[in-house]
Design an enzyme around this catalytic site. Structure first.
Site, mmCIF file in Angstrom:
data_model
loop_
_atom_site.group_PDB
_atom_site.id
_atom_site.type_symbol
_atom_site.label_atom_id
_atom_site.label_comp_id
_atom_site.label_asym_id
_atom_site.label_seq_id
_atom_site.Cartn_x
_atom_site.Cartn_y
_atom_site.Cartn_z
ATOM 1 N N GLU A 76 81.368 1.148 -13.048
ATOM 2 C CA GLU A 76 82.704 2.091 -12.972
ATOM 3 C C GLU A 76 82.728 2.562 -11.345
ATOM 4 O O GLU A 76 82.339 3.508 -11.122
ATOM 5 C CB GLU A 76 82.256 2.935 -13.928
ATOM 6 N N ASP A 105 75.884 10.134 -15.750
ATOM 7 C CA ASP A 105 74.870 9.801 -16.285
ATOM 8 C C ASP A 105 73.961 8.827 -15.630
ATOM 9 O O ASP A 105 72.898 8.466 -16.271
ATOM 10 C CB ASP A 105 75.294 9.541 -17.860
ATOM 11 N N LYS A 234 76.979 8.520 -24.778
ATOM 12 C CA LYS A 234 77.984 9.347 -24.339
ATOM 13 C C LYS A 234 78.438 10.610 -25.018
ATOM 14 O O LYS A 234 78.569 11.558 -24.654
ATOM 15 C CB LYS A 234 79.531 8.419 -24.577
ATOM 16 N N ASP A 258 88.141 9.530 -20.005
ATOM 17 C CA ASP A 258 87.287 8.456 -19.199
ATOM 18 C C ASP A 258 87.423 8.355 -17.880
ATOM 19 O O ASP A 258 88.590 8.811 -17.442
ATOM 20 C CB ASP A 258 87.226 7.206 -20.071
ATOM 21 N N ASP A 422 83.275 8.636 -31.020
ATOM 22 C CA ASP A 422 84.490 9.420 -30.914
ATOM 23 C C ASP A 422 85.024 9.149 -32.416
ATOM 24 O O ASP A 422 85.586 10.270 -33.061
ATOM 25 C CB ASP A 422 85.705 8.503 -30.299
#
Length: 726
Positions: A76, A105, A234, A258, A422
Site C-alpha cells: 500500500e 499496522d 484490521k 481504507d 466488516d
C-alpha cells in the site's frame, strides 16, 4: 428444470449423474431465489446539502473522528495513503470538528515521516481547494492530464495552480526518495520511537502531528504488538482507533476509510449530515454506508473486480434497511460501535463504574468518555489544545493486552472471529435492532483503486469468501439471528446470500466438469436436441443472459464488459471462492488458521508536466492482460480448462472416426448440449488457455502447468474408470 429431473429420473441409466445434476441445479435455484428476494425492491436515496444548510446551523453539526488504516508501505504505497489523507483534510466541513487518525499496522517510520511531510503540504493544499472551490481534492487526481489549466482562468489562479503543483511534485519526490533508501532513526531525531523496533513486536507509538491549526487535528497511531498476543488484523486496529479517539477527541461520529479510498466529492460530510438530521429516530441510521467505486480501472473490467454488477443487489439491500457495512466509506455512530441498542435509555449516573470496567477496560479516561456517549450526553469533544497531553492515556488503551477481560471484539467495537470483520460487525449491529442506509451522491463520494493484477484479485476474493463463510459457521449465522435475534427474515436472506459465496463453488465446479464427463463417457445430463425438453435449458440460458445484459445496458456498460463480468463470475467462483471454502473447512477442523492477506495497491506516478496518466496503446493493453504466479489457486483454473479441452478433443477424434453420413448421429450421441456447455466453460477460462503459451509474468509458471496437467489427467482417468469399472 428441476421438474424435468424428477419426472425423467427413472428413465436414466446414470442415476448418480442425474442426481448430481439435480443437486447442482437445486443450488442454482436457491441462489436465484435469494438474489430475486434481495433485488425485488429497489431504493435510491437523494440528499440535498444546500437544503440542509438552510435548516441546520453548521454549529449544530456533530464532530467526526476520521480513521484511515494502512498495513504495509510496500503493498500500500505511502503516496496513495497520503492522497487519501489530503482529500479528507480538505473536505467541506468545520475543521475544528474533525480529527484524522492514521493507523499504521506496519509500524513504519516511512509512513510517519510521509504523514508529517503531507501535513506540511496540506497547510497549502487545503486553503487552495477551499479558495477556488476545487472539486477533486486528491492531488494526484487533480494534477493528472485530465485536469488542464484553462486559459480563461484568472492570472492569480494560474500562479497558485502552478505553485501548488510544484509543491505536490516536491512532496512526491520527497516520499519517493525516502522509500528508495533505508530510513535512518536515531535517539535525537523526531522518529526516535522507531529505533530498533520490529513491525510485529513493538510498543505503542502515538504522535500528534498537527493540532490547533487551520487543519483538522492529525494523529499517527501504531498500536502495540507482541508475538504472544493476537492482534486480530484490521478489526484489532479499528478497535484501537476507537479507543484512542475516545480518549483524545471522543467525536459522536466516526468515518472509516481504507488507505486507497480518497474523497471524490468534497461535500461528502454534508451528504452524511443529511442522513444524520434526515431521520427522526437514530435507529434508522445506525451507520451510513457510501458505495465503493473505483477510478482508472482497466477498460471493460477484464478481472471482474470493479463491483459494478452488484449495483441492483446493493440497491435492493438498501431497501431492506440493512445496507451491508463494506469495511470502508462508512460513518458510524460511536454509541452503536460501543454496543448500545436503539431502545437503550441510560443516564450517566445510572452507569456503574464496575460495568464500564468490564466492558471498556481499565482506562478511566475511556470509561468516562464512553459513559457520556452511551448516556446521549451533549458533551462536546475535548479541546484540541489538550491532545498532546493525552498521549499517555492513549498509549495505555493502545496496548496489546488492554482488551483482556473486556468486551472489545466480542460485544463492543469491531468484532473478532472472521477475516470479513466488516460483515461480522455489520450483522451484529443489525441484530441489535439498528438499521443502516446507503448514500450514493453524484459525483461518487469516494473512489479507490481496484486490485491491479489478476493474482491480487484472487487474494481479495479468496479472503472475502473465507471470511463471510466463517460467519455462517459462527453464532452470528443470519438464520440463527432471525430465530433468536432481531434480524428480519429478508435481511437474513440478504446476509445468507453473501455468507454462502464459498459454498457456491462446489456446485459450480461440479457443473463445469459434468459436460466433460458426459463427452468422455458417452452419457448425458441434458436433453438431446431432438427432444422437446431441450427447450428448457436453452430457454434458461437465453433468458438469464438476456436479462443480465439488459441490466448492464441500463448501467451504461458495454457488451465486452458484460461478457467479462459473466466469465469472471464463473472463474472466480471456481478458483478463489473454492480455495476460500477449502481453507474454511481446514480451519473448522483445526488444521489451518485465519490469515489476513493484504491486497496490493498500485499507484500511477504523476510527473512534473502533468503527463503521468498518459500511456501508449501497448501500455493500455498490458494493464488489461492477465498475469500469473505460483499460487495454488491458479491450478484449479488450469485443471478445469484442461479437463474440458481433453473432452472436446476426445469428441472431435470420435467424430473423425465415423463416416460423413453418420456424423450427425454421432453428435447426438455425444450430446450437443454437453458440447456447448464444455465450449462455454472453455471460453470462460480462455485467459488461462492464453496463459499456457504466454511468456514471463503473462504466462502460467511451468511448475503450475505440470501440477495441473497431472491432476487433470487423473480426473480424466477417473471419468473413464467410472464409465467402465471392470
Amino acid at each position: 428444470m428441476l421438474v424435468y429431473r424428477v419426472v425423467f429420473f427413472n428413465d436414466q441409466s446414470h442415476y448418480l449423474l442425474w442426481l448430481l445434476s439435480f443437486l447442482c441445479e437445486s443450488w442454482f435455484t436457491f441462489t436465484w431465489i435469494l438474489i430475486m428476494c434481495i433485488k425485488w425492491n429497489q431504493i435510491s436515496t437523494k440528499t440535498y446539502p444546500d437544503q440542509l444548510l438552510k435548516r441546520v446551523n453548521e454549529t449544530e453539526f456533530p464532530a467526526v473522528d476520521i480513521f484511515v488504516t494502512t498495513a504495509d508501505p510496500i503493498l500500500e504505497p505511502c503516496i496513495i495513503t497520503m492522497n487519501t489523507v489530503l482529500s479528507l483534510l480538505a473536505v467541506d466541513y468545520n475543521t475544528n470538528k474533525l480529527a484524522l487518525y492514521l493507523s499504521d499496522d506496519a509500524c513504519s517510520p516511512l509512513t510517519c515521516y510521509a504523514l508529517v511531510e503531507t501535513t506540511k503540504f496540506a497547510k497549502l493544499w487545503v486553503p487552495f481547494c477551499k479558495k477556488y472551490n476545487i472539486q477533486v481534492r486528491a492531488p494526484f487526481r487533480y494534477f493528472s492530464s485530465k485536469s488542464t489549466l484553462l486559459a480563461d482562468n484568472s492570472l492569480k489562479f494560474q500562479q497558485d495552480w502552478k505553485r501548488m503543483k510544484n509543491e505536490y511534485c516536491d512532496l512526491c519526490n520527497t516520499i519517493e526518495l525516502a522509500t528508495q533508501r533505508p530510513f535512518k532513526c536515531d535517539s535525537n531525531s523526531d522518529f526516535a520511537e522507531f529505533c530498533n523496533v520490529h513491525r510485529s513486536n513493538h510498543p505503542a507509538i502515538i504522535k500528534v502531528i498537527s493540532e490547533n491549526t487551520e487543519l483538522p487535528s492529525v494523529i499517527y497511531i501504531s498500536r502495540e504488538k507482541n508475538p504472544k498476543h493476537h492482534h486480530h488484523y484490521k478489526a484489532g486496529a479499528m478497535n484501537v482507533l476507537a479507543r484512542v479517539s475516545g480518549v483524545m477527541t471522543n467525536a459522536p461520529l466516526m468515518l472509516n476509510v481504507d488507505c486507497d479510498m480518497h474523497v471524490n466529492n468534497p461535500q461528502v460530510f454534508l451528504h452524511a449530515m443529511c442522513m444524520v438530521f434526515g431521520f427522526k429516530n437514530d435507529q434508522d441510521s445506525g451507520f451510513i454506508q457510501f458505495p465503493q467505486a473505483f477510478y482508472d480501472g482497466a477498460k471493460d473490467d477484464p478481472f471482474g473486480n470493479q463491483l459494478v454488477n452488484y449495483y441492483y443487489i446493493i440497491s435492493g439491500v438498501a431497501a431492506l434497511q440493512c445496507m451491508f457495512y463494506t469495511g470502508s466509506n462508512c460513518f458510524h455512530r460511536r454509541k452503536v460501535i460501543y454496543g448500545s441498542s436503539p431502545n437503550d435509555k441510560i443516564k450517566t449516573e445510572a452507569i456503574r463504574n464496575e460495568d464500564l470496567h468490564k466492558v471498556f477496560g481499565k482506562s478511566f479516561e475511556l470509561r468516562e468518555s464512553a459513559a457520556h456517549i452511551l448516556s446521549r450526553s451533549n458533551r462536546k469533544t475535548k479541546d484540541p489544545k489538550r491532545l498532546s497531553s493525552l498521549i499517555e492515556a492513549a498509549v495505555h488503551v493502545a496496548g496489546c493486552s488492554y482488551e483482556y477481560g473486556t468486551q472489545w471484539g466480542k460485544e463492543v467495537g469491531w468484532l473478532y472471529g472472521s477475516a470479513a470483520e466488516d460483515m461480522l460487525t455489520g450483522i451484529s449491529i443489525h441484530n441489535r435492532g439498528w438499521r443502516s442506509v446507503m448514500c450514493a451522491p453524484d459525483p461518487q463520494a469516494f473512489l479507490g483503486c481496484a486490485p491491479p493484477t489478476y493474482p491480487s484479485t484472487l487474494i481479495q476474493q479468496k479472503r472475502w469468501a473465507n471470511g463471510v463463510l466463517k460467519i455462517f459457521f459462527s453464532d452470528k449465522n443470519p438464520l440463527r439471528l432471525t430465530i433468536m435475534g432481531n434480524l428480519w427474515f429478508r435481511q437474513a436472506l440478504a446476509y445468507l446470500w453473501v455468507c454462502l459465496w464459498g459454498v457456491r463453488s462446489i456446485p459450480e465446479l461440479c457443473y463445469a466438469f459434468l459436460p466433460a464427463y458426459c463427452i468422455i463417457t458417452g452419457s448425458h445430463f441434458l436433453p438431446n436436441i431432438n427432444e422437446r425438453e431441450f427447450l428448457i435449458p436453452l430457454g434458461i440460458f437465453i433468458i438469464y443472459n438476456s436479462y443480465v445484459f439488459w441490466e448492464c445496458k441500463r448501467l451504461g456498460l458495454s457488451l465486452r464488459m458484460w461478457w467479462n463480468i459473466q466469465r469472471m463470475g464463473r472463474v472466480t467462483t471456481m478458483t478463489a471462492w473454492l480455495f476460500g471454502f477449502l481453507n474454511m473447512m481446514l480451519q473448522l477442523i483445526g488444521l489451518s488458521k485465519t490469515v489476513f492477506e493484504i491486497t496490493q495497491k498500485e499507484h500511477k506516478s504523476n510527473d512534473g508536466d502533468g503527463d503521468g496518466d498518459m500511456r501508449n496503446e501497448s501500455d493500455d493493453k498490458n494493464v488489461a492482460r492477465f498475469t500469473y504466479d505460483k499460487s495454488p489457486v491458479i491450478i484449479l483454473g488450469v485443471v478445469v480448462l484442461l479437463v474440458n479441452m481433453t473432452a472436446l478433443v476426445n469428441g472431435v477424434l470420435r467424430l473423425l472416426k465415423v463416416e460423413y453420413s453418420e456424423i450427425w448421429m454421432e453428435v447426438l450421441r455425444l450430446g450437443l448440449g454437453e458440447i456447448f456447455c464444455s465450449v462455454y466453460v472453455l471460453l470462460c477460462f480462455w485467459e488461462f488457455c492464453k496463459g499456457l503459451f504466454g511468456k514471463g509474468k503473462y504466462g502460467i509458471p511451468t511448475s503450475t502447468i505440470w501440477k495441473s496437467g497431472a491432476l487433470a489427467l487423473l480426473i480424466v482417468q477417473l471419468f473413464r474408470r467410472s464409465a467402465h469399472p471392470f
